[in-house]
Motif scaffolding. Structure first.
Motif, PDB file in Angstrom:
ATOM      1  N   ALA A  98       0.831  -1.211   0.000  1.00  0.00           N
ATOM      2  CA  ALA A  98       0.000   0.000   0.000  1.00  0.00           C
ATOM      3  C   ALA A  98       0.862   1.255   0.000  1.00  0.00           C
ATOM      4  CB  ALA A  98      -0.921  -0.011   1.218  1.00  0.00           C
ATOM      5  N   ALA A  99       1.976   1.240   0.767  1.00  0.00           N
ATOM      6  CA  ALA A  99       2.865   2.397   0.792  1.00  0.00           C
ATOM      7  C   ALA A  99       3.467   2.652  -0.576  1.00  0.00           C
ATOM      8  CB  ALA A  99       3.960   2.180   1.826  1.00  0.00           C
ATOM      9  N   SER A 100       3.858   1.592  -1.254  1.00  0.00           N
ATOM     10  CA  SER A 100       4.402   1.725  -2.604  1.00  0.00           C
ATOM     11  C   SER A 100       3.360   2.264  -3.569  1.00  0.00           C
ATOM     12  CB  SER A 100       4.937   0.363  -3.094  1.00  0.00           C
ATOM     13  OG  SER A 100       5.991  -0.083  -2.290  1.00  0.00           O
ATOM     14  N   GLU A 101       2.149   1.771  -3.417  1.00  0.00           N
ATOM     15  CA  GLU A 101       1.075   2.206  -4.289  1.00  0.00           C
ATOM     16  C   GLU A 101       0.789   3.689  -4.070  1.00  0.00           C
ATOM     17  OE1 GLU A 101      -1.841   2.297  -7.111  1.00  0.00           O
ATOM     18  OE2 GLU A 101      -0.387   0.717  -6.706  1.00  0.00           O
ATOM     19  N   ARG A 102       0.794   4.147  -2.842  1.00  0.00           N
ATOM     20  CA  ARG A 102       0.534   5.570  -2.579  1.00  0.00           C
ATOM     21  C   ARG A 102       1.602   6.446  -3.193  1.00  0.00           C
ATOM     22  NH1 ARG A 102      -0.840   3.522   2.534  1.00  0.00           N
ATOM     23  NH2 ARG A 102       1.208   4.127   3.383  1.00  0.00           N
ATOM     24  N   HIS A 103       2.868   5.982  -3.071  1.00  0.00           N
ATOM     25  CA  HIS A 103       3.968   6.813  -3.603  1.00  0.00           C
ATOM     26  C   HIS A 103       3.971   6.846  -5.118  1.00  0.00           C
ATOM     27  CE1 HIS A 103       7.914   8.620  -3.968  1.00  0.00           C
ATOM     28  NE2 HIS A 103       8.251   7.647  -4.807  1.00  0.00           N
ATOM     29  N   GLY A 144       1.640   5.794  -7.206  1.00  0.00           N
ATOM     30  CA  GLY A 144       0.369   6.181  -7.787  1.00  0.00           C
ATOM     31  C   GLY A 144       0.253   7.698  -7.963  1.00  0.00           C
ATOM     32  N   LYS A 145       0.801   8.456  -7.018  1.00  0.00           N
ATOM     33  CA  LYS A 145       0.766   9.913  -7.125  1.00  0.00           C
ATOM     34  C   LYS A 145       1.571  10.425  -8.314  1.00  0.00           C
ATOM     35  CE  LYS A 145      -0.032  10.872  -2.235  1.00  0.00           C
ATOM     36  NZ  LYS A 145       0.519  11.467  -0.995  1.00  0.00           N
ATOM     37  N   LYS A 146       2.668   9.761  -8.592  1.00  0.00           N
ATOM     38  CA  LYS A 146       3.517  10.176  -9.712  1.00  0.00           C
ATOM     39  C   LYS A 146       2.824  10.017 -11.057  1.00  0.00           C
ATOM     40  CE  LYS A 146       8.023   9.690  -7.601  1.00  0.00           C
ATOM     41  NZ  LYS A 146       9.361   9.094  -7.716  1.00  0.00           N
TER      42      LYS A 146
END
Length: 385
Positions: free
Chosen positions: A375-380, A382-384
């Motif tokens: 989830a942390a990877s997805e948040r980072h 995903g924003k890009k």
């Protein structure tokens, strides 16, 4: 009763005679330093003057030497042969060491172990135990009373004697109990600790419960306290990862030590049996004298002694010897510290519980951590986008 303490009873044995004493003393110091690092609580050092093998003549000097080179371990005379000394000077030196060590000193008393010692200074062997009782009465007055003491015995004369020193602590005092009731009588009369030096020999083992009965009877008679937490049992022990390795280790020195007890040491209550290496291994292991084996064997031996004592005791002291080479001997103490002590001190129970809890929670926690990382990877990332 408080948790069991562990330590050593260091004669020290250095058979056979002819070794370099400087090297031997250094090994003794290094053993005590090793025990200090491992968390052992006590080391008791003996006094001997003859026979060429037990080579520390003044345990108080050796304790002072060790005290500056260790941090935590308590250091005791194991034992000081009281009939060989003027009790006033014993009191002064004991209080002095108590102050110098800031409370790490312990005073162990006995009649004198080697008959050759007593013979050289004109004390009859038959008189030693009576002398110990009489001299302990004098010593305890000097340590506990503010009143000067005048007394005369065949060995010394005191006139209005009183120590000018004040103890740093109420330091531990214990008396040796071997094959006679003398030690228990003294311990009970004065409310002292007791060191059962021959606890695992056949005669000593059989007398364990009886010795404590004597302590309790005398304590009741004299209005003192019989405290089992101050009862120390002594026995030999060398362990390794396997019994086969332990037996191989003691090929180094067991035979010389056994020869010393059989042919040189005139002390019949502690004498090796057998002539061959195999017979002497059996004498240690099969008679219950000690342990040449594994941590499990060591645990079983201490549990056996607890049962025989009929109520428990406070400390187990390993009779230190040089059955094995220094590296194997130190490894034995490491195994005792890591696998035997925790069983009787309860220091590892919560660690085991914590491990079992972690094992039980592993699957659910591991899955949650994996999802949290994703989830942390997805948040980072995903924003890009």
């Amino acid at each position: 009763m408080s948790r069991m303490k562990f330590g050593i009873f260091m004669a020290p044995f250095h058979p056979l005679a002819g070794q370099d004493p400087i090297s031997a003393y250094q090994r003794d110091l290094e053993v005590i330093q090793h025990l200090d690092r491992l968390g052992f609580e006590e080391a008791w050092i003996g006094e001997h003057h003859s026979a060429g093998t037990e080579i520390i003549p003044d345990p108080m000097i050796f304790i002072a030497h060790c005290a500056t080179q260790t941090r935590h371990i308590n250091l005791g005379t194991g034992v000081l042969s009281l009939p060989y000394h003027n009790p006033l000077w014993v009191a002064d030196r004991a209080i002095f060491l108590d102050n110098l060590t800031r409370g790490r000193f312990m005073l162990g008393l006995g009649p004198g172990a080697l008959p050759g010692d007593a013979q050289m200074i004109g004390i009859e062997i038959e008189e030693q135990r009576t002398a110990l009782e009489d001299d302990t009465d004098v010593l305890m007055h000097l340590l506990r009373s503010d009143e000067p003491l005048t007394v005369e015995t065949p060995r010394y004369r005191l006139r209005e004697a009183k120590s000018q020193y004040t103890p740093y602590t109420d330091f531990e005092i214990g008396v040796a109990a071997i094959a006679s009731p003398t030690g228990p009588r003294i311990a009970g009369k004065h409310g002292l600790g007791m060191l059962s030096v021959g606890a695992t020999a056949a005669a000593g083992f059989d007398m364990l419960a009886m010795h404590w009965d004597v302590v309790e009877e005398r304590a009741k008679e004299f209005g003192t306290v019989a405290d089992r937490s101050r009862w120390r049992l002594v026995g030999p022990m060398h362990i390794a990862e396997t019994k086969e390795q332990a037996i191989e280790d003691v090929r180094y020195g067991l035979m010389d030590w056994a020869h010393y007890t059989q042919k040189i040491l005139a002390v019949p209550h502690f004498r090796a049996a057998g002539e061959t290496f195999e017979e002497r291994i059996a004498w240690v292991n099969e008679t219950g004298l000690g342990v040449i084996g594994t941590p499990d064997d060591a645990i079983a031996q201490i549990e056996r002694l607890q049962k025989q004592s009929n109520g428990g005791f406070g400390s187990y002291l390993i009779m230190h010897n040089e059955w094995a080479r220094p590296d194997a001997m130190k490894r034995s103490y490491e195994l005792i510290a890591n696998h035997v002590k925790p069983v009787f001190q309860g220091t590892a129970g919560r660690l085991v519980q914590a491990e079992q809890r972690a094992i039980g929670d592993w699957e659910s926690l591991d899955g949650r951590v994996e999802k949290a990382l994703a989830a942390a990877s997805e948040r980072h990332f995903g924003k890009k986008e």
